[in-house]
Design an enzyme around this catalytic site. Structure first.
Site, PDB file in Angstrom:
ATOM      1  CG  ASN A 173       9.979 -11.699  12.748  1.00  0.00           C
ATOM      2  OD1 ASN A 173      11.067 -11.752  12.162  1.00  0.00           O
ATOM      3  ND2 ASN A 173       9.024 -12.589  12.561  1.00  0.00           N
TER       4      ASN A 173
ATOM      5  NE  ARG B 185      10.571  -5.842  23.756  1.00  0.00           N
ATOM      6  CZ  ARG B 185      11.301  -6.356  24.740  1.00  0.00           C
ATOM      7  NH1 ARG B 185      12.239  -7.243  24.487  1.00  0.00           N
ATOM      8  NH2 ARG B 185      11.088  -5.982  25.982  1.00  0.00           N
TER       9      ARG B 185
ATOM     10  N   GLY C  31       8.023   0.916   9.878  1.00  0.00           N
ATOM     11  CA  GLY C  31       7.530   0.950   8.502  1.00  0.00           C
ATOM     12  C   GLY C  31       8.079   2.075   7.653  1.00  0.00           C
ATOM     13  CD  GLU C  32       5.118   5.963   7.696  1.00  0.00           C
ATOM     14  OE1 GLU C  32       4.650   6.806   6.922  1.00  0.00           O
ATOM     15  OE2 GLU C  32       4.719   5.817   8.863  1.00  0.00           O
TER      16      GLU C  32
ATOM     17  CB  ILE D 153      -0.160  -3.925   3.660  1.00  0.00           C
ATOM     18  CG1 ILE D 153       0.667  -3.425   4.847  1.00  0.00           C
ATOM     19  CG2 ILE D 153      -1.583  -3.434   3.773  1.00  0.00           C
ATOM     20  CD1 ILE D 153       0.805  -1.910   4.892  1.00  0.00           C
ATOM     21  N   GLY D 154       1.749  -7.007   3.703  1.00  0.00           N
ATOM     22  CA  GLY D 154       3.067  -7.513   3.340  1.00  0.00           C
ATOM     23  C   GLY D 154       4.106  -7.291   4.413  1.00  0.00           C
TER      24      GLY D 154
ATOM     25  CE  LYS E 115      13.209 -14.798   6.812  1.00  0.00           C
ATOM     26  NZ  LYS E 115      13.076 -16.256   6.797  1.00  0.00           N
TER      27      LYS E 115
ATOM     28  N   GLY F  48       0.819  -1.208   0.000  1.00  0.00           N
ATOM     29  CA  GLY F  48       0.000   0.000   0.000  1.00  0.00           C
ATOM     30  C   GLY F  48       0.852   1.257   0.000  1.00  0.00           C
ATOM     31  CG  PHE F  49       4.290   1.255  -0.385  1.00  0.00           C
ATOM     32  CD1 PHE F  49       5.181   0.698   0.515  1.00  0.00           C
ATOM     33  CD2 PHE F  49       3.993   0.566  -1.548  1.00  0.00           C
ATOM     34  CE1 PHE F  49       5.786  -0.529   0.262  1.00  0.00           C
ATOM     35  CE2 PHE F  49       4.587  -0.658  -1.814  1.00  0.00           C
ATOM     36  CZ  PHE F  49       5.486  -1.201  -0.916  1.00  0.00           C
TER      37      PHE F  49
END
Ligand code: FAD
Ligand code: SF4
Lengths: 331, 745
Positions: B639, B636, B711-712, B474-475, B641, B250-251
């Protein structure tokens, strides 16, 4: 996409009969350009004649050391052919510099010769384009012209020829073999693509009912030391801003043989004859390379968006020749 | 009922959180089993295609649909002349605060931008719909339009601030300080419009059943879609179900409700058929906004030791979409004595811009971090050293404490790992054959937002745990990380936890935006697990009876105190229950209260240090990025990955911004000229080097689980790091993106 009829003839004669009798018929090779253009409504054939079943997919040795390449040989197969890699490395490199592996697996030699410009206004039905609709005007002239040509352009059209393969073919003096129900013809590559002039809709010397059957590469020892250099906006999978196909033979510090053609800057695959002439017999040094390049680009007609191409082409020509000269030195 | 989720902070080290686990959605995607919005079949499914306006502003005076209707398989052609009316947008509505989604499509003859849908064709096949759409002919009465950002930019007006982001700030008199600064730079920057280009073009499948509506939509906000559709179609929210279990990226481009979603639902209503509208890539460019272009000025004044005496950052962006916080990083990154920040906007008649990964910061940090680098050149100082000399102890404008700040550590670690000391400080001095080599750094900074998230956690008699939350996959690994958290909180194996996401029938999840989805949901998952354990403890007999929750441990599938305890199965069996469930309800009222309270106490921000090495062809100016290291403080890491995937993806997107991407808007017509992935150049594999990502992995002490957001932050600073490396390689400062080779010839 406009609905169309589809036929897949098994032999060349049937294909030629079909194209001669069906009005609005088009041949379909790998489809990587034609289908895109049909989707955009730029091409609207009534009948599509799939030629991929025709037995035109061999690369044969010619007695003089040249090669005859069937029109249906896929771009990836041709690029990998050991004879091409040894005798005409610039051609193999040009093919590999084009598109993506998936596209090259589909694309045929015949289709590549006939691929149409990537001018964005040509693709956009809402834009004015003389090539798509003669007399409509050209939205590119005052639009985004980064991808457009500076050599061989006209006031009607400044579209660049997009093919990488054809640039190498131009340097190699390839001959295009074509056939129709009316007979066979051989068209030298330099005469195959047309300049836009006032009729940018006419792009090649091919008649609508003619099938490309093969491309012949003459024997050309100088081509064994040749390369293709492509400059673009990302590292891969983009059309050329400037590309250079070059072969060079240096004897005693002087240029004994040279072939030079340009992509990304020409309205057709651009054989750089002025540069070749300037180079032949002269010194094989940086100054001479630049002078030759400048001689070729002197005829350029630029727009604000593509004015950088003259400097870029000059630099790329000089760099490519320099590297070839260095290879010569190295042995 | 509301639980204050911040109370449930847990910081003990736990076994699953932190592990680099594979995504639970991986196999379904790898095998093609995962169904996206355009993959759902219904009996009688029809297909829609859009017809786009080809003028920027005006009225449709005639629409000829005859040829389109004559195409075999066409069911209907909807236009403003025959389409059922949607209700107008209420003045304030989340989900429609982007003007583009407020346009009343097919209700009037008005055209607001080139590309706006003016008709929808519904047909039996996608091919028939698209072909027919190409045959619709419109005539227009054209009105004057403002479409050229460069020409309109001087007319910019101050941007309105909002509760979360103000658009101006002053500390002292920065312009006066600049005028007398011993060393200064004053630069103008230009960034072009960009598009998101998610791999999945926007798609919607809509089915009406009487007055009940089911919608499969590729969205970053199920809740917005449902609310917006309820408003536009006049049905109660409870009668609408929105499903989005998988979204192909989406971004920000799928955060708002755009034309495709609305028109699919409208077409389904008008034709009485289930309708799928899968936008072509071109239709995405024409109907979904992208990142605003900007012009920016950054001027810095410093004393000879490099201490900043003045920081001026002003910007012009487009109005109409997200209020972009272009200068926000300039509030928090440097301890300048005086500061002057202004954001301005200009109106254009184009598809409205919208949020795109790190809206504001992605382009703002390009300007700020390029200017800081240029100042280092003026000072003849190492650019990292210059940054460290201006690293603030407290938030420079407000004096508030940073909840967490590790930029010093990030740069120190990066310096070692990247081999920064091998950099020859002179421009153009590092050469490798035909390549000029350059190294550059830039700071990444992004403030995550914590959105409301409601969650239920259910424990079955067999020990199976189900976490339910309307999250958006969304991935990013949304379900994967919540599963890790829940498993640890309840002391059960990962395999016994299932996380249900992507459905409006689930408790409302956070929107997938603002780098906040994971942390927002995590806070509520923690709270719900806590509640669940209390309920289970209350049901437990000896030896746990009477114990305080703080005295028991959740482990080995049960609750334990010292050596004794009970498994959950035993507790439930003993109590004669087949399950217990805990719910945490969270909403916008909580959100506002929480944001206000947190905002008074701390400044939260994820940050990082980008290290970039470029090679520039000495003849042609081609730029290749050859090495990359990003060291990040994202709090923190749940995950390693999925976090690295987010950060790396952000860096790749930043490389595109830096070197090759731009949406070309024809300044004569307002039409997007490169509305295709063959002409809009996102980076390909060959453009992307191995990207080394390192997270400091230090929990933020003020947030649930110590999370900040990943995310950003990755994309911020990237274009500046590239530009700074190019400056080092060539001596040339490129201040207008993208850095194409013609700017270096
Ligand atoms: C995304 C993308 C990127 C690309 N990038 C590049 C690039 O970087 N460099 C580059 O050079 N090219 C590039 N291409 C273009 C690609 O090389 C051409 O599409 C391909 O070579 C066309 O071959 P085809 O067999 O698929 O032709 P088709 O699409 O099948 O046909 C093209 C034309 O040739 C005609 N035709 C085909 N075969 C014959 C024949 N035997 N006789 C007569 N007429 C025939 C067809 O009627 C049609 O008019 C790219 C294409 C795409 C889609
Ligand atoms: S440059 Fe040629 S192809 Fe492009 S719009 Fe003009 S006429 Fe058409």
């Amino acid at each position: 996409m406009k609905p169309f009829a589809y036929v897949k003839p098994a032999d060349v004669e049937a294909a030629l009969r079909a194209v001669a009798t069906e009005p609005g018929a088009k041949f379909l090779g790998g489809g990587t350009n034609l289908v895109d253009l049909m989707r955009e409504g730029v091409e609207r054939p009534d009948t599509v004649i799939d030629v991929t079943g025709l037995p035109l997919d061999a690369v044969d040795d010619l007695p003089d050391g040249g090669l005859r390449i069937g029109a249906l040989v896929r771009n990836s197969v041709l690029a990998a052919d050991p004879r091409i890699r040894a005798r005409y490395p610039m051609l193999s490199q040009a093919l590999l510099a084009g598109a993506s592996p998936q596209l090259r697996n589909m694309a045929t030699v015949g289709g590549n010769l006939l691929q149409r410009t990537r001018c964005a206004y040509f693709y956009d039905a809402a834009a004015a384009c003389n090539k798509r609709e003669p007399g409509a005007g050209c939205d590119a002239l005052d639009g985004f012209t980064r991808g457009h040509a500076v050599l061989g352009v006209s006031g009607s059209c400044i579209a660049a020829h997009p093919s990488d393969m054809c640039v190498a073919l131009a340097a190699l003096d390839a001959v295009v073999e074509v056939r129709s129900v009316r007979g066979d013809r051989r068209i030298p590559i330099g005469e195959f693509h047309l300049l836009p002039g006032d009729t940018p809709q006419n792009e090649t010397a091919l008649a609508p009912d003619e099938l490309i059957t093969a491309v012949e590469l003459p024997a050309l020892p100088v081509a064994a030391r040749s390369r293709y250099r492509k400059v673009r906006d990302r590292a891969s999978y983009a059309f050329a801003l400037v590309s250079v196909a070059a072969a060079l033979e240096v004897r005693d510090g002087a240029v004994a043989g040279v072939r030079l053609a340009l992509g990304g800057v020409g309205a057709k695959p651009w054989r750089a004859r002025a540069a070749e002439e300037a180079l032949l017999g002269g010194a094989a040094d940086e100054a001479a390379f630049r002078r030759a390049a400048e001689a070729e680009l002197a005829a350029a007609t630029v727009r604000p968006g593509n004015a950088f191409k003259t400097a870029l082409a000059t630099a790329t020509i000089a760099a490519t020749l320099r590297e070839l000269a260095r290879e010569e030195d190295a042995g | 009922m509301s639980t204050d989720v911040a109370e449930a902070v847990r910081t003990e080290t736990v076994p699953n959180v932190g592990r680099p686990l594979d995504r639970v959605d991986g196999p379904a995607k790898a095998t093609g089993e995962a169904k996206y919005a355009a993959d759902h079949d219904y009996p009688g499914l029809a297909h829609a295609a859009l017809v786009h306006a080809t003028v920027a502003r005006g009225r449709v005076t005639a629409l000829d649909t005859e040829a389109a209707r004559a195409v075999r398989g066409v069911i209907d052609v909807l236009t403003h002349e025959n389409a059922p009316r949607m209700r107008p947008v209420k003045r304030f509505s989340l989900g429609s605060f982007v003007k583009g989604s407020s346009v009343n499509y097919l209700a009037t003859d008005e055209v607001h931008w080139d590309g706006q849908p003016i008709a929808v064709v519904v047909a039996e096949t996608p091919a028939a719909a698209r072909h027919a759409a190409s045959l619709v002919r419109a005539t227009y009465e054209e009105l004057p339009a403002a479409v050229d950002f460069a020409a309109e930019e001087p007319k910019a007006v101050p941007q309105k601030g909002n509760a979360m982001f103000s658009s101006a700030a002053d500390k002292g008199d920065a312009n006066a300080a600049l005028a007398v600064a011993p060393v200064s730079v004053d630069l103008r920057f230009v960034t072009p419009p960009y598009n998101h280009n998610a791999i999945e073009p926007h798609a919607t499948t809509a089915v009406w059943n009487g007055n009940r509506l089911t919608v499969h939509d590729g969205t970053q906000s199920i809740a917005f879609v449902r609310k917006h559709l309820a408003m536009r179609f006049g049905v109660p929210e409870r009668d609408i179900r929105v499903l989005a279990p998988y979204v192909g990226g989406g971004f920000g481009g799928k955060g708002m409700v755009w034309a495709g979603t609305l028109l699919a639902v409208l077409a389904a209503r008008a034709t009485g058929r289930a309708v799928r509208l899968a936008l072509t890539r071109e239709s995405v460019y024409r109907t979904v906004g992208g990142r605003t272009p900007t012009t920016q000025r950054v001027a810095l004044g410093a004393d000879r030791d490099g201490r900043l005496t003045a920081l001026v950052h002003t910007s012009v962006a487009r109005s109409g979409g997200m209020p972009e916080q272009v200068t926000s990083a300039s509030r928090h990154l440097y301890a300048a004595e005086t500061v002057h920040l202004r954001q301005n906007v200009v109106h254009l008649d184009l598809v409205p811009p919208t949020a795109m990964r790190a809206p504001g910061e992605a382009v703002g940090t390009f300007a700020l971090e390029s200017a800081v680098d240029e100042l280092a050149w003026r000072l003849d100082m190492d650019p990292i050293e210059l940054r460290m000399r201006n690293e603030p102890e407290r938030d420079p404008l407000t004096g508030k404490a940073f909840s967490h700040r590790m930029l010093r550590e990030a740069y120190a670690l990066g310096t070692e790992r990247f081999g920064w000391r091998e950099r020859d400080p002179r421009a153009g001095a590092m050469r490798d054959g035909r390549w000029l080599v350059g190294m550059g750094v830039a700071t990444a900074y992004h403030q995550p937002i914590r959105f409301p998230a409601s969650v239920t956690v259910r424990m079955g008699a067999d020990g199976a745990v189900v976490v339910r939350c309307g999250l958006h996959e969304i991935g990013v690994g949304a379900a994967t990380v919540q599963r890790q958290i829940a498993a640890d909180q309840l002391g059960v194996p990962l395999e016994s936890v299932r996380v249900e996401v992507g459905d409006s029938d689930l408790p409302a999840g956070p929107i997938a935006a603002g780098s906040g989805q994971t942390a927002s949901a995590a806070a509520s998952v923690l709270a719900a697990c806590d509640k669940l354990k209390r309920q289970l403890l209350a049901l437990a007999g000896p030896p746990l009876r009477g114990r305080a929750i703080g005295d028991v441990q959740a482990r080995d599938g049960g609750l334990f105190h010292g050596g004794g305890g009970r498994t959950y199965a035993e507790i439930l069996a003993g109590a004669g229950r087949d399950h217990v469930e805990a719910a945490v309800k969270d909403g916008w009222v909580n959100f506002l209260a929480r944001s206000a309270r947190d905002g008074r106490r701390w400044v939260h921000g994820a940050s990082g240090a980008h290290f970039c090495e470029v090679r520039v062809d000495a003849d042609t100016g081609e730029v290749r990025v050859s090495r990359w290291l990003g060291v990040f403080d994202v709090g923190r890491v749940i995950n390693a990955k999925t976090a690295a995937g987010q950060l790396r993806g952000g860096i790749v997107m930043g490389l595109g911004m830096a070197l090759s991407e731009q949406t070309l808007v024809d300044p004569r017509t307002g039409r997007v000229v490169n509305a295709s992935l063959s002409e809009y150049h996102v980076p390909v594999h060959a453009d992307v080097p191995r990207i080394d990502v390192h997270c400091l992995d230090d929990p933020d002490p003020t947030t649930p689980l110590g999370l900040l957001g990943v995310g950003e932050v990755g994309v911020t600073g990237v274009p500046a790091a590239v530009a700074n490396a190019v400056r080092h390689a060539t001596g040339k400062r490129v201040a207008d993106l993208p850095i194409t080779l013609d700017k270096l010839l």
